[in-house]
Motif scaffolding. Structure first.
Motif, PDB file in Angstrom:
ATOM      1  N   ASP A   1      34.428  30.846  36.773  1.00 48.75           N
ATOM      2  CA  ASP A   1      35.786  30.574  36.299  1.00 48.75           C
ATOM      3  C   ASP A   1      35.996  31.011  34.853  1.00 48.75           C
ATOM      4  OD1 ASP A   1      36.989  29.653  38.513  1.00 48.75           O
ATOM      5  OD2 ASP A   1      36.936  27.530  37.997  1.00 48.75           O
ATOM      6  N   SER A   2      34.917  31.195  34.120  1.00 51.08           N
ATOM      7  CA  SER A   2      35.065  31.595  32.715  1.00 51.08           C
ATOM      8  C   SER A   2      35.442  33.070  32.594  1.00 51.08           C
ATOM      9  CB  SER A   2      33.766  31.321  31.957  1.00 51.08           C
ATOM     10  OG  SER A   2      32.761  32.234  32.355  1.00 51.08           O
ATOM     11  N   VAL A   3      35.384  33.801  33.709  1.00 53.18           N
ATOM     12  CA  VAL A   3      35.787  35.214  33.690  1.00 53.18           C
ATOM     13  C   VAL A   3      37.305  35.295  33.854  1.00 53.18           C
ATOM     14  CG1 VAL A   3      35.625  37.428  34.885  1.00 53.18           C
ATOM     15  CG2 VAL A   3      33.593  35.989  34.634  1.00 53.18           C
ATOM     16  N   PRO A   4      38.016  35.887  32.870  1.00 56.14           N
ATOM     17  CA  PRO A   4      39.473  35.930  32.952  1.00 56.14           C
ATOM     18  C   PRO A   4      39.932  36.968  33.975  1.00 56.14           C
ATOM     19  CG  PRO A   4      38.737  37.126  31.010  1.00 56.14           C
ATOM     20  CD  PRO A   4      37.499  36.592  31.690  1.00 56.14           C
ATOM     21  N   ARG A   5      41.028  36.638  34.632  1.00 53.26           N
ATOM     22  CA  ARG A   5      41.569  37.572  35.622  1.00 53.26           C
ATOM     23  C   ARG A   5      42.116  38.793  34.902  1.00 53.26           C
ATOM     24  NH1 ARG A   5      43.761  39.737  39.410  1.00 53.26           N
ATOM     25  NH2 ARG A   5      44.462  39.018  41.442  1.00 53.26           N
ATOM     26  N   PRO A   6      41.599  39.998  35.229  1.00 55.12           N
ATOM     27  CA  PRO A   6      42.098  41.192  34.537  1.00 55.12           C
ATOM     28  C   PRO A   6      43.464  41.594  35.083  1.00 55.12           C
ATOM     29  CG  PRO A   6      40.000  41.590  35.696  1.00 55.12           C
ATOM     30  CD  PRO A   6      40.572  40.315  36.214  1.00 55.12           C
TER      31      PRO A   6
ATOM     32  N   ALA B   1      41.217  52.029  38.368  1.00 59.57           N
ATOM     33  CA  ALA B   1      40.518  51.002  39.149  1.00 59.57           C
ATOM     34  C   ALA B   1      38.997  51.057  39.002  1.00 59.57           C
ATOM     35  CB  ALA B   1      40.938  51.072  40.614  1.00 59.57           C
ATOM     36  N   PRO B   2      38.367  52.243  39.039  1.00 57.31           N
ATOM     37  CA  PRO B   2      36.907  52.268  38.894  1.00 57.31           C
ATOM     38  C   PRO B   2      36.460  51.689  37.549  1.00 57.31           C
ATOM     39  CG  PRO B   2      37.689  54.364  39.762  1.00 57.31           C
ATOM     40  CD  PRO B   2      38.906  53.602  39.349  1.00 57.31           C
ATOM     41  N   MET B   3      37.198  52.008  36.505  1.00 55.18           N
ATOM     42  CA  MET B   3      36.897  51.449  35.190  1.00 55.18           C
ATOM     43  C   MET B   3      37.049  49.925  35.206  1.00 55.18           C
ATOM     44  SD  MET B   3      36.094  51.982  32.034  1.00 55.18           S
ATOM     45  CE  MET B   3      36.370  53.726  31.633  1.00 55.18           C
ATOM     46  N   ALA B   4      38.103  49.459  35.878  1.00 53.90           N
ATOM     47  CA  ALA B   4      38.327  48.010  35.956  1.00 53.90           C
ATOM     48  C   ALA B   4      37.176  47.322  36.688  1.00 53.90           C
ATOM     49  CB  ALA B   4      39.645  47.723  36.668  1.00 53.90           C
ATOM     50  N   VAL B   5      36.637  47.981  37.708  1.00 54.28           N
ATOM     51  CA  VAL B   5      35.479  47.443  38.429  1.00 54.28           C
ATOM     52  C   VAL B   5      34.297  47.307  37.491  1.00 54.28           C
ATOM     53  CG1 VAL B   5      33.751  48.007  40.175  1.00 54.28           C
ATOM     54  CG2 VAL B   5      36.176  48.242  40.715  1.00 54.28           C
ATOM     55  N   ALA B   6      34.033  48.355  36.715  1.00 53.09           N
ATOM     56  CA  ALA B   6      32.897  48.336  35.784  1.00 53.09           C
ATOM     57  C   ALA B   6      33.062  47.230  34.743  1.00 53.09           C
ATOM     58  CB  ALA B   6      32.752  49.702  35.115  1.00 53.09           C
ATOM     59  N   VAL B   7      34.267  47.080  34.238  1.00 55.23           N
ATOM     60  CA  VAL B   7      34.526  46.063  33.215  1.00 55.23           C
ATOM     61  C   VAL B   7      34.348  44.660  33.791  1.00 55.23           C
ATOM     62  CG1 VAL B   7      36.318  45.031  31.771  1.00 55.23           C
ATOM     63  CG2 VAL B   7      36.040  47.523  31.827  1.00 55.23           C
ATOM     64  N   LEU B   8      34.870  44.462  34.993  1.00 52.95           N
ATOM     65  CA  LEU B   8      34.739  43.149  35.628  1.00 52.95           C
ATOM     66  C   LEU B   8      33.271  42.802  35.855  1.00 52.95           C
ATOM     67  CD1 LEU B   8      35.959  40.670  36.875  1.00 52.95           C
ATOM     68  CD2 LEU B   8      36.442  41.964  38.961  1.00 52.95           C
ATOM     69  N   LEU B   9      32.471  43.781  36.276  1.00 57.35           N
ATOM     70  CA  LEU B   9      31.054  43.535  36.494  1.00 57.35           C
ATOM     71  C   LEU B   9      30.361  43.135  35.184  1.00 57.35           C
ATOM     72  CD1 LEU B   9      30.217  46.418  38.983  1.00 57.35           C
ATOM     73  CD2 LEU B   9      30.066  43.974  39.452  1.00 57.35           C
ATOM     74  N   ARG B  10      30.728  43.782  34.100  1.00 56.67           N
ATOM     75  CA  ARG B  10      30.187  43.423  32.784  1.00 56.67           C
ATOM     76  C   ARG B  10      30.523  41.974  32.435  1.00 56.67           C
ATOM     77  NH1 ARG B  10      26.351  43.895  29.776  1.00 56.67           N
ATOM     78  NH2 ARG B  10      25.450  45.919  30.090  1.00 56.67           N
TER      79      ARG B  10
ATOM     80  N   LEU C   1      36.994  43.194  45.166  1.00 54.85           N
ATOM     81  CA  LEU C   1      37.387  43.852  46.418  1.00 54.85           C
ATOM     82  C   LEU C   1      38.778  44.473  46.295  1.00 54.85           C
ATOM     83  CD1 LEU C   1      36.440  44.353  49.317  1.00 54.85           C
ATOM     84  CD2 LEU C   1      37.600  42.241  49.993  1.00 54.85           C
ATOM     85  N   ASP C   2      39.692  43.740  45.664  1.00 52.26           N
ATOM     86  CA  ASP C   2      41.052  44.264  45.456  1.00 52.26           C
ATOM     87  C   ASP C   2      41.009  45.598  44.710  1.00 52.26           C
ATOM     88  OD1 ASP C   2      41.971  41.945  46.622  1.00 52.26           O
ATOM     89  OD2 ASP C   2      42.426  40.931  44.722  1.00 52.26           O
ATOM     90  N   PHE C   3      40.239  45.649  43.632  1.00 52.53           N
ATOM     91  CA  PHE C   3      40.201  46.850  42.793  1.00 52.53           C
ATOM     92  C   PHE C   3      39.626  48.039  43.557  1.00 52.53           C
ATOM     93  CE2 PHE C   3      39.839  44.191  38.612  1.00 52.53           C
ATOM     94  CZ  PHE C   3      41.078  43.638  38.888  1.00 52.53           C
ATOM     95  N   LEU C   4      38.617  47.760  44.373  1.00 48.18           N
ATOM     96  CA  LEU C   4      38.018  48.855  45.139  1.00 48.18           C
ATOM     97  C   LEU C   4      39.022  49.410  46.144  1.00 48.18           C
ATOM     98  CD1 LEU C   4      34.479  47.298  45.647  1.00 48.18           C
ATOM     99  CD2 LEU C   4      34.999  49.390  44.368  1.00 48.18           C
ATOM    100  N   LYS C   5      39.862  48.533  46.688  1.00 44.50           N
ATOM    101  CA  LYS C   5      40.898  49.002  47.615  1.00 44.50           C
ATOM    102  C   LYS C   5      41.973  49.784  46.864  1.00 44.50           C
ATOM    103  CE  LYS C   5      40.268  45.720  51.370  1.00 44.50           C
ATOM    104  NZ  LYS C   5      40.662  44.418  51.964  1.00 44.50           N
ATOM    105  N   ILE C   6      42.319  49.307  45.669  1.00 42.10           N
ATOM    106  CA  ILE C   6      43.294  50.033  44.841  1.00 42.10           C
ATOM    107  C   ILE C   6      42.767  51.431  44.513  1.00 42.10           C
ATOM    108  CG2 ILE C   6      44.344  50.107  42.536  1.00 42.10           C
ATOM    109  CD1 ILE C   6      44.581  47.044  42.702  1.00 42.10           C
TER     110      ILE C   6
ATOM    111  N   ARG D   1      26.744  52.680  37.065  1.00 41.29           N
ATOM    112  CA  ARG D   1      27.182  54.070  36.968  1.00 41.29           C
ATOM    113  C   ARG D   1      26.847  54.836  38.244  1.00 41.29           C
ATOM    114  NH1 ARG D   1      24.635  54.765  32.211  1.00 41.29           N
ATOM    115  NH2 ARG D   1      23.095  56.218  33.026  1.00 41.29           N
ATOM    116  N   VAL D   2      25.608  54.702  38.668  1.00 43.42           N
ATOM    117  CA  VAL D   2      25.125  55.443  39.841  1.00 43.42           C
ATOM    118  C   VAL D   2      25.864  55.012  41.112  1.00 43.42           C
ATOM    119  CG1 VAL D   2      23.150  55.362  41.411  1.00 43.42           C
ATOM    120  CG2 VAL D   2      22.848  56.202  39.081  1.00 43.42           C
ATOM    121  N   ILE D   3      26.078  53.741  41.265  1.00 45.14           N
ATOM    122  CA  ILE D   3      26.751  53.265  42.478  1.00 45.14           C
ATOM    123  C   ILE D   3      28.199  53.737  42.509  1.00 45.14           C
ATOM    124  CG2 ILE D   3      27.543  51.224  43.736  1.00 45.14           C
ATOM    125  CD1 ILE D   3      25.018  49.775  42.592  1.00 45.14           C
TER     126      ILE D   3
END
Lengths: 190, 190
Positions: free
Chosen positions: B60-65, B73-82, B116-121, B176-178
């Motif tokens: 819950d401490s992770v803010p909704r981007p 979207a790919p960048m957003a995925v990387a940022v969310l994972l961080r 999952l949303d971002f990957l679909k976007i 990066r590789v994935i």
DNA sequence: ACCTGAACACCGTTCAAGT
DNA sequence: ACCTGAACACCGTTCAAGT
């Protein structure tokens, strides 16, 4: 005759395979082997040490593949991962046990050493080969854990079959994607 | 006044963060909260259920981007994972706890829904978006578990610092590789 | 060398009974 | 509604003492 360390490990593999990690207690092994609990501690230093040996034993069923040529190394990696998955997928909580062994005594898991060898043969340089193996092993163990939790939770229901098939496809997809990403990251590699 | 479920969850997060999963027992929580063990079972059905709530709280401490455009979207995925990694890396055994929640009540982990949303976007079609998330989450949790075991085993030594840095690089390499592999697998996607 | 017997310090969960 | 007290059925580990 006297109990041996090998018998203790075999008993542990047996209980794990049939009943899972929650039922794998030192007291249960002692009962199974007709000794007192204390006796086990003459043969192993701790339960953790025993579990490391259990992990080694589980991976021992994977045969050492022929050393591949650089051109065939990525294929050899994919095949080895399949074999590892096949060896572990039927044993409940095997991913957890291997994860433990990986952090306690990684050198006891021979097939993961081969994996690193093959990635280097494929042309990956020194830190990256380790990174790449790490990604692949995370995927292998994560997929196995997810697969087993899926079948455990939906035990008996028809949905468990579907979940297991989803997991199979997801595993193959992941291996493909990771290997593709690796070769994209290292243009010199095939 | 009376104990609340929220206080129980907070106490559990506290013990986990400070001492790890091995010390997170119902009896210890009861001691900490000045009640008898049985009292806890009025607020939660089982320790497992409590741990699922602990996992939710950690994420819950992770803010909704912001919802990204397809191009970002790919960048957003990387940022969310961080962000997920940052939220979990300081809490011992957090990967294990999240893994449990993932299998028991995946819908309680909002940030993984966003993933999952971002990957679909980004353009991934239906089963593949789920596969891709699976690979990424395996990598996230596997990396966190390995990192924490590295620092736990080499606690205090200078080597623990080195191992932790290795893990950091390995995590970035993996993401990066994935992501590269995913875009190679789906030519329609950016 | 190998094991027993017994103890120490814990667990998760349940449930009648109390307030 | 919320909690206590007490029990049930377990844990991993250690260690003097036995053979």
């Amino acid at each position: 005759m006297a109990l041996t360390r090998g018998q203790l490990i075999d008993a542990a593999v047996g209980v794990l395979s049939e009943f899972g990690l929650a039922d794998l207690s030192m007291r249960r092994l002692a009962r199974e082997l007709d000794v007192q609990v204390g006796a086990l501690y003459w043969h192993v230093k701790s339960k953790q040490e025993l579990l490391v040996d259990v992990a080694s034993k589980l991976l021992d069923s994977v045969p050492r593949p022929e050393t591949p040529t650089p051109g065939l190394a990525p294929m050899a990696v994919a095949v080895l991962l399949r074999h590892l998955r096949n060896a572990l997928i039927t044993v409940p909580d095997s991913a957890e046990v291997v994860q433990l062994a990986l952090s306690m005594r990684p050198e006891s898991l021979d097939p993961l050493g081969w994996l690193l060898d093959f990635l280097k043969i494929a042309g990956l340089p020194d830190p990256e080969a380790g990174f790449a193996r790490h990604v692949l092993v995370n995927h292998l163990l994560g997929s196995i854990a997810a697969h087993q939790e899926a079948v455990a939770l939906a035990a008996g229901q028809e949905s468990s079959q579907i979940l297991a098939e989803w997991e199979d496809s997801a595993f193959d997809y992941g291996v493909r994607v990771i290997l593709q990403g690796i070769s994209a990251e290292h243009p010199a590699t095939i």
